[in-house]
Design a protein around this motif. Sequence first.
Motif, short mmCIF file in Angstrom:
data_model
loop_
_atom_site.label_atom_id
_atom_site.label_comp_id
_atom_site.label_asym_id
_atom_site.label_seq_id
_atom_site.Cartn_x
_atom_site.Cartn_y
_atom_site.Cartn_z
N SER A 1 3.53 -15.34 -5.41
CA SER A 1 3.95 -14.95 -6.75
C SER A 1 5.42 -14.53 -6.76
N ALA B 1 6.55 -13.60 -9.87
CA ALA B 1 6.56 -12.92 -11.16
C ALA B 1 7.04 -11.48 -11.01
N PRO C 1 6.27 -7.91 -12.41
CA PRO C 1 5.20 -7.22 -13.16
C PRO C 1 5.75 -6.08 -14.01
N HIS D 1 1.80 1.88 -6.26
CA HIS D 1 0.68 0.94 -6.29
C HIS D 1 -0.01 1.05 -4.93
N ASP E 1 5.33 -8.21 -6.99
CA ASP E 1 4.23 -8.43 -7.93
C ASP E 1 2.95 -7.86 -7.36
N TYR E 2 2.78 -6.56 -7.54
CA TYR E 2 1.61 -5.86 -7.01
C TYR E 2 0.30 -6.39 -7.58
N ARG E 3 0.39 -7.09 -8.71
CA ARG E 3 -0.82 -7.65 -9.32
C ARG E 3 -1.40 -8.81 -8.51
N SER E 4 -0.61 -9.35 -7.59
CA SER E 4 -1.07 -10.50 -6.80
C SER E 4 -1.79 -10.10 -5.52
N VAL F 1 -3.43 -3.16 -7.65
CA VAL F 1 -3.21 -4.08 -8.76
C VAL F 1 -2.97 -3.30 -10.06
N GLY G 1 -1.39 -0.50 -10.36
CA GLY G 1 -0.12 0.21 -10.37
C GLY G 1 -0.25 1.72 -10.41
#
Length: 363
Positions: A81, A83, A85, A91, A181-184, A335, A337
């Motif tokens: 990723s 991206a 965020p 996180h 991108d901690y969401r990944s 994810v 955060g």
Amino acid sequence: MRIRGRTLSALLLATALGVSALSVDALTAAASAPSDAPAVRTADRSHAGHVMGASALPSADDADGDGYIPANPPVTGVTPSQAVPPPAYFHEFQANCSVTHTAPDDPIVYPGQPGASHDHTFMGNTSTNAHSTTASLTNGPTTCSAPADSSAYWMPSLYNGDRKILPVGPQVIYYKSGVTDYRSVRPFPTGLRFVVGSPAQTAQEFRSHKGFVEGWECGDSFFNVDIPASCPSRPDVQLNIRFQAPSCWNGLHLDTPDHKSHMAYPVVKPGTNDNMCPASHPVALPMIEFKMAFPVNGDMSQVRLSSGRGYSFHYDFFNAWEERTLKALVDHCVVGGLQCDTRGYDQNHPERGAVLNADHRLP
């Protein structure tokens, strides 16, 4: 590409000598002693172990002994990723664990070979020994805050002269995002294992290691590559070290012959300050950070590691979390955060709630 065959594995291991030779510990029969009592050592192995020239023995996880343990199923088709965020300074969550025992074992580097390594201090799963496998660790007893964390964590033992110094109480083990991108970030696959750092590394290699955070510290002394010769003699002063693990996975192997090459540290995206996983290791996993505290101060001239000087510090991780609990913590805290404690609770965002109940169990 997966290379098989014991001869090739031995060559790969020999090539890695001094660079990726790391330690994994195991429990011998003496581990039946109380958890605060170190196992009896039958020989001085302060510099033994981690000689990577010999092939691993076959085990339940690695039937042919070639050092490659395939992920089942593998994780493919992932693109790192890039991206950006929503802003989130934290996180992470903590998986704090207490010391269980010590032993000159290494179930990753020397599976099935009790006493083959220098002495290690183990945390987490109380059953860890030279014969440990994914199956034997799963659902095992643990000293970690969450009963679902049956993982094994270990590091070289610390000595002051001939006296072993064991960390007291739960030691801080962070699970955090190593990528922007901690969401990944996704949970560790069951059975993943790796070593961080090397007992053979030089002082410069230790200082320039991507996992280096603040080195050895005590009192007002920080960023020490070696253990300081002295520390303030005060009750509130301990010897501390923080060190981060690689967090990008190739998606194919739970282990490789050097116990490192299936993992990688994030890289900086060109033209930015953002971290992302490299294309060779596209799967973002939690970044483990050890934050260890040893109850020793004053004259430190005789303080050493079982692996040698302070810059030989390294550690090992063998994942045996219960899958649902680990996923819930990763999703909510990493994810999501948040800056979570061991229950998955962020006191700055009480409205988000906690993942685990008062007993540190998933409801």
